[in-house]
Design a protein around this motif. Structure first.
Motif, PDB file in Angstrom:
ATOM      1  N   GLN A  82      -4.591   1.079 -11.827  1.00  0.00           N
ATOM      2  CA  GLN A  82      -5.150  -0.192 -11.343  1.00  0.00           C
ATOM      3  C   GLN A  82      -6.674  -0.111 -11.224  1.00  0.00           C
ATOM      4  OE1 GLN A  82      -2.539  -1.942  -8.001  1.00  0.00           O
ATOM      5  NE2 GLN A  82      -1.771   0.156  -8.265  1.00  0.00           N
ATOM      6  N   ASP A 104       2.412  -4.593 -13.297  1.00  0.00           N
ATOM      7  CA  ASP A 104       2.035  -5.677 -12.401  1.00  0.00           C
ATOM      8  C   ASP A 104       3.256  -6.207 -11.654  1.00  0.00           C
ATOM      9  OD1 ASP A 104      -0.246  -7.296 -11.569  1.00  0.00           O
ATOM     10  OD2 ASP A 104       0.884  -8.979 -12.400  1.00  0.00           O
ATOM     11  N   GLU A 168      -1.145  -4.432  -8.651  1.00  0.00           N
ATOM     12  CA  GLU A 168      -1.832  -5.594  -9.211  1.00  0.00           C
ATOM     13  C   GLU A 168      -2.710  -5.087 -10.348  1.00  0.00           C
ATOM     14  OE1 GLU A 168      -3.952  -7.636  -6.141  1.00  0.00           O
ATOM     15  OE2 GLU A 168      -2.184  -7.871  -4.859  1.00  0.00           O
TER      16      GLU A 168
END
Length: 237
Positions: A82, A104, A168
């Motif tokens: 990430q 994700d 994320e």
């Protein structure tokens, strides 16, 4: 000069890279081993998945590092993958060392279906932390008795929230220049997620004939691979 930023997996801190960092520095490069929040000398610091991503980004931006080779081992592949998408043109390459990779909306435990129940049970029984492995669980990984004793003695419980919060991913991993190191004593083939990413022309596979903790079992060989900067031959996948 390349700047190596090294992040070890669950239960470990910056100390895990003690035999790799000198090799990188002796070759004229910068080497920065990171201890994630809640681990080792940073025990007591509350941490979730977002915290661990920020830990990595903060080191890179705080030291104004450029030409960064970002190295994530085991669990640390989740925050490192990430962070790699958040540091822009500071990134030269990502190296995943026998690691998980982020997807994700998925967490560490959701990406590990066979072990999810075991991990969640340990977290529930240990005050919100994943308990470190015992010595017997390091057998068959190319480690001698002294190395196993050191890992067991210095390992610290891993903050459970970092394992259950979803990732994320800001930039698709397949777009990033990446080396994936597969440690053969921990399984001969990468998992399905990694195998799919290895189809990208920006990814390549390097195999090490050792176990899941090569910074202990083969630190010089691991350093050599890192110093090669991804110029390994692309193994068939």
């Amino acid at each position: 000069m390349t700047e190596f930023v090294l992040v070890a997996g669950a239960w470990l801190g910056a100390w895990a890279w003690d035999e790799v960092v000198p090799e990188l520095r002796a070759a004229g490069h910068g080497a920065h081993a990171v201890t994630l929040s809640g681990l080792a000398e940073r025990q007591g610091v509350e941490a979730g998945q977002r915290t661990h991503v920020a830990d990595v980004v903060d080191v890179i931006e705080g030291l104004d590092l450029r030409d960064v080779v970002l190295v994530g081992h085991s669990y640390a592949g989740i925050p490192v993958g990430q962070a790699a998408g958040l540091i822009g043109d500071r990134l030269a390459r990502v190296v995943f060392v026998d690691s998980n990779v982020p997807a994700d909306g998925e967490s560490f435990v959701s990406a590990w279906p066979d072990g999810r129940a075991m991990v969640e049970k340990s977290i529930a029984e240990n005050g919100g932390f994943w308990a470190p492995l015992g010595a017997a669980e390091f057998e068959g990984q190319g480690l001698d008795a002294e190395q196993i004793a050191r890992i067991v003695a210095d390992a610290t419980p891993h903050p459970g929230t970092t394992l259950t919060e979803p990732a994320e991913v800001a930039r698709p991993l397949g777009e990033l220049p990446t080396t994936y190191i597969k440690c053969l004593l921990d399984g001969e083939e990468p998992n399905a997620d990694v195998a799919a990413l290895l189809k990208s022309e920006r990814w390549q596979l390097v195999r090490m004939d050792t176990g899941h903790w090569p910074m202990f079992s083969q630190p010089r060989e691991l350093a050599r691979i890192l110093l090669d900067g991804g110029r390994q031959r692309r193994d068939a996948v």
